[in-house]
Design a protein around this motif. Structure first.
Motif, PDB file in Angstrom:
ATOM      1  N   ARG A   1     129.321  50.656   6.600  1.00 30.34           N
ATOM      2  CA  ARG A   1     129.813  51.211   7.856  1.00 30.34           C
ATOM      3  C   ARG A   1     131.280  51.560   7.734  1.00 30.34           C
ATOM      4  O   ARG A   1     132.011  50.969   6.932  1.00 30.34           O
ATOM      5  CB  ARG A   1     129.619  50.211   9.015  1.00 30.34           C
ATOM      6  CG  ARG A   1     130.445  48.947   8.873  1.00 30.34           C
ATOM      7  CD  ARG A   1     130.134  47.942   9.973  1.00 30.34           C
ATOM      8  NE  ARG A   1     130.712  48.309  11.244  1.00 30.34           N
ATOM      9  CZ  ARG A   1     131.917  47.916  11.650  1.00 30.34           C
ATOM     10  NH1 ARG A   1     132.678  47.154  10.854  1.00 30.34           N
ATOM     11  NH2 ARG A   1     132.378  48.277  12.818  1.00 30.34           N
ATOM     12  N   ILE A   2     131.688  52.529   8.555  1.00 32.30           N
ATOM     13  CA  ILE A   2     133.106  52.857   8.697  1.00 32.30           C
ATOM     14  C   ILE A   2     133.557  52.281  10.038  1.00 32.30           C
ATOM     15  O   ILE A   2     133.066  52.705  11.092  1.00 32.30           O
ATOM     16  CB  ILE A   2     133.347  54.373   8.671  1.00 32.30           C
ATOM     17  CG1 ILE A   2     132.928  54.956   7.324  1.00 32.30           C
ATOM     18  CG2 ILE A   2     134.809  54.696   8.945  1.00 32.30           C
ATOM     19  CD1 ILE A   2     133.037  56.472   7.245  1.00 32.30           C
ATOM     20  N   PRO A   3     134.454  51.298  10.055  1.00 30.44           N
ATOM     21  CA  PRO A   3     134.881  50.710  11.337  1.00 30.44           C
ATOM     22  C   PRO A   3     135.594  51.754  12.190  1.00 30.44           C
ATOM     23  O   PRO A   3     136.393  52.545  11.686  1.00 30.44           O
ATOM     24  CB  PRO A   3     135.813  49.576  10.912  1.00 30.44           C
ATOM     25  CG  PRO A   3     136.264  49.935   9.536  1.00 30.44           C
ATOM     26  CD  PRO A   3     135.144  50.687   8.897  1.00 30.44           C
ATOM     27  N   MET A   4     135.294  51.757  13.479  1.00 34.09           N
ATOM     28  CA  MET A   4     135.871  52.717  14.409  1.00 34.09           C
ATOM     29  C   MET A   4     136.703  51.982  15.445  1.00 34.09           C
ATOM     30  O   MET A   4     136.243  51.003  16.049  1.00 34.09           O
ATOM     31  CB  MET A   4     134.760  53.518  15.093  1.00 34.09           C
ATOM     32  CG  MET A   4     133.852  54.266  14.135  1.00 34.09           C
ATOM     33  SD  MET A   4     134.663  55.669  13.324  1.00 34.09           S
ATOM     34  CE  MET A   4     134.868  56.780  14.710  1.00 34.09           C
ATOM     35  N   ALA A   5     137.941  52.427  15.674  1.00 35.79           N
ATOM     36  CA  ALA A   5     138.837  51.769  16.620  1.00 35.79           C
ATOM     37  C   ALA A   5     138.838  52.441  17.988  1.00 35.79           C
ATOM     38  O   ALA A   5     139.387  51.903  18.940  1.00 35.79           O
ATOM     39  CB  ALA A   5     140.265  51.760  16.058  1.00 35.79           C
ATOM     40  N   GLY A   6     138.228  53.600  18.107  1.00 34.37           N
ATOM     41  CA  GLY A   6     138.264  54.333  19.365  1.00 34.37           C
ATOM     42  C   GLY A   6     136.990  54.195  20.172  1.00 34.37           C
ATOM     43  O   GLY A   6     136.192  53.274  19.959  1.00 34.37           O
ATOM     44  N   SER A   7     136.755  55.132  21.068  1.00 34.10           N
ATOM     45  CA  SER A   7     135.598  55.080  21.958  1.00 34.10           C
ATOM     46  C   SER A   7     134.346  55.672  21.331  1.00 34.10           C
ATOM     47  O   SER A   7     133.228  55.338  21.729  1.00 34.10           O
ATOM     48  CB  SER A   7     135.911  55.827  23.264  1.00 34.10           C
ATOM     49  OG  SER A   7     137.041  55.271  23.903  1.00 34.10           O
ATOM     50  N   VAL A   8     134.516  56.564  20.363  1.00 31.30           N
ATOM     51  CA  VAL A   8     133.375  57.211  19.711  1.00 31.30           C
ATOM     52  C   VAL A   8     132.874  56.309  18.593  1.00 31.30           C
ATOM     53  O   VAL A   8     133.659  55.693  17.867  1.00 31.30           O
ATOM     54  CB  VAL A   8     133.783  58.595  19.160  1.00 31.30           C
ATOM     55  CG1 VAL A   8     132.612  59.269  18.452  1.00 31.30           C
ATOM     56  CG2 VAL A   8     134.294  59.474  20.293  1.00 31.30           C
ATOM     57  N   SER A   9     131.551  56.223  18.444  1.00 25.47           N
ATOM     58  CA  SER A   9     130.965  55.241  17.523  1.00 25.47           C
ATOM     59  C   SER A   9     130.884  55.703  16.079  1.00 25.47           C
ATOM     60  O   SER A   9     130.663  54.886  15.182  1.00 25.47           O
ATOM     61  CB  SER A   9     129.553  54.869  17.997  1.00 25.47           C
ATOM     62  OG  SER A   9     128.707  56.009  17.989  1.00 25.47           O
ATOM     63  N   SER A  10     131.039  57.008  15.825  1.00 28.93           N
ATOM     64  CA  SER A  10     130.888  57.478  14.442  1.00 28.93           C
ATOM     65  C   SER A  10     131.676  58.761  14.226  1.00 28.93           C
ATOM     66  O   SER A  10     132.110  59.417  15.179  1.00 28.93           O
ATOM     67  CB  SER A  10     129.419  57.707  14.107  1.00 28.93           C
ATOM     68  OG  SER A  10     128.881  58.734  14.921  1.00 28.93           O
ATOM     69  N   LEU A  11     131.832  59.130  12.943  1.00 25.57           N
ATOM     70  CA  LEU A  11     132.531  60.345  12.550  1.00 25.57           C
ATOM     71  C   LEU A  11     131.529  61.451  12.226  1.00 25.57           C
ATOM     72  O   LEU A  11     130.355  61.180  11.943  1.00 25.57           O
ATOM     73  CB  LEU A  11     133.388  60.081  11.310  1.00 25.57           C
ATOM     74  CG  LEU A  11     134.527  59.078  11.439  1.00 25.57           C
ATOM     75  CD1 LEU A  11     135.112  58.775  10.062  1.00 25.57           C
ATOM     76  CD2 LEU A  11     135.610  59.610  12.371  1.00 25.57           C
ATOM     77  N   ASN A  12     131.987  62.675  12.243  1.00 28.13           N
ATOM     78  CA  ASN A  12     131.211  63.781  11.722  1.00 28.13           C
ATOM     79  C   ASN A  12     130.810  63.483  10.273  1.00 28.13           C
ATOM     80  O   ASN A  12     131.575  62.873   9.525  1.00 28.13           O
ATOM     81  CB  ASN A  12     132.061  65.059  11.805  1.00 28.13           C
ATOM     82  CG  ASN A  12     131.455  66.216  11.054  1.00 28.13           C
ATOM     83  OD1 ASN A  12     131.605  66.316   9.848  1.00 28.13           O
ATOM     84  ND2 ASN A  12     130.772  67.089  11.755  1.00 28.13           N
ATOM     85  N   VAL A  13     129.606  63.900   9.859  1.00 29.84           N
ATOM     86  CA  VAL A  13     129.086  63.523   8.550  1.00 29.84           C
ATOM     87  C   VAL A  13     129.990  63.983   7.410  1.00 29.84           C
ATOM     88  O   VAL A  13     130.173  63.263   6.416  1.00 29.84           O
ATOM     89  CB  VAL A  13     127.645  64.055   8.353  1.00 29.84           C
ATOM     90  CG1 VAL A  13     127.598  65.588   8.377  1.00 29.84           C
ATOM     91  CG2 VAL A  13     127.045  63.529   7.060  1.00 29.84           C
ATOM     92  N   SER A  14     130.604  65.163   7.530  1.00 29.65           N
ATOM     93  CA  SER A  14     131.454  65.643   6.439  1.00 29.65           C
ATOM     94  C   SER A  14     132.748  64.839   6.360  1.00 29.65           C
ATOM     95  O   SER A  14     133.263  64.568   5.267  1.00 29.65           O
ATOM     96  CB  SER A  14     131.762  67.134   6.607  1.00 29.65           C
ATOM     97  OG  SER A  14     132.493  67.389   7.781  1.00 29.65           O
ATOM     98  N   VAL A  15     133.266  64.406   7.509  1.00 28.20           N
ATOM     99  CA  VAL A  15     134.474  63.576   7.524  1.00 28.20           C
ATOM    100  C   VAL A  15     134.149  62.184   6.993  1.00 28.20           C
ATOM    101  O   VAL A  15     134.876  61.627   6.161  1.00 28.20           O
ATOM    102  CB  VAL A  15     135.067  63.498   8.946  1.00 28.20           C
ATOM    103  CG1 VAL A  15     136.273  62.565   8.973  1.00 28.20           C
ATOM    104  CG2 VAL A  15     135.466  64.887   9.437  1.00 28.20           C
TER     105      VAL A  15
END
Length: 269
Positions: free
Chosen positions: A218-232
């Protein structure tokens, strides 16, 4: 015959030498200006003995069905894809360990192009695409990748799950990216043979593919959105793998501990 357009894709197609170029068309208006970027392409055409023609800009727009061609269009041989065996039999890169990228249903050509650009920049040894549920390697992909798609070694497979099983039997760790996975991507030790699997836009990994993975990172997320765009997200993990594989990189004690406790599921089975 495929069509590539734009300064970077055409230049990289000439540099890579992976596909035969029939000819390159240059807009008369651009050819008259003789800018340095175009001069590099024309010099490469002379070196590679590729025919150059001049056409009105409107004709290039008809060829490409877009006005984003930057006045340069290449007509190239259709791309031939590799088999999985070609990737496995090739020697590893400078790190001594193989690193593959497998895409489970990435259908947006801009995401695919961005991922291929990151794969080339981070030293990925090969990219695995599926015959179905995958964006084709089109002119849009080449343009988005800034020509990197002409350098990346790409294999196409029919069944991704079976392909991942073959990789595991070849002692390649298969790690998927999932927002509910564990451990964090930065805690995993990429200094071994690894295949990173990325899922489709929005839907993520298919259930069977997810079950086939040895780890879900997983990539930990500090904001309100749970995930990143797949390319990012893919770029983040690929460059972490590159960082770890550089000579003298720091050890990863968390990953070493987690791997020691986890059986080598799938490897050699």
């Amino acid at each position: 015959m495929d069509v590539l357009y734009g300064l970077h894709p055409v230049e990289e197609a000439l540099r890579s030498g992976l596909r035969r170029l029939d000819h390159v068309a240059v807009a008369r208006e651009r050819e008259a200006r003789r800018d340095p970027k175009l001069e590099r392409i024309l010099e490469l055409c002379r070196e590679k003995r590729v025919r150059v023609v001049t056409e009105p800009r409107e004709q290039l727009t008809r060829h490409t069905k877009t006005d984003l061609h930057q006045g340069v269009v290449a007509f190239v041989q259709e791309r031939k894809f590799l088999a999985l065996e070609d990737l496995l039999e090739a020697p590893a890169g400078p790190s001594g360990h193989r690193f593959f990228l497998a895409l489970d249903g990435v259908e947006d050509p801009h995401n695919l192009g961005a991922l291929l650009r990151s794969a080339d920049g981070s030293g990925v040894d090969g990219v695995i695409l599926t015959e179905r549920r995958s964006a084709p390697i089109s002119a849009v992909v080449a343009k988005t990748s800034a020509g990197a798609s002409e350098h990346v070694r790409i294999a196409k497979v029919t069944n991704l799950t079976r392909t991942l099983e073959v990789l595991k039997k070849s002692n390649v760790w298969v790690v998927g990216l999932d927002e509910r996975g564990t451990p964090d991507y930065s805690d995993f030790d990429f200094r071994q043979d690894v295949c990173l699997v990325l899922g489709a836009e929005g839907a993520g990994l298919h259930d069977l593919v997810k079950k086939t993975c040895d780890y879900l990172l997983r990539i930990p997320m500090a904001g309100s959105v749970s995930s990143l765009n797949v390319s990012v997200a893919g770029a983040v993990v690929m460059y972490e793998a590159l960082r770890q594989r550089r000579p003298g990189s720091a050890a990863q004690p968390v990953a070493a501990e987690s791997k020691a406790k986890k059986p080598r599921k799938g490897l050699g089975s």
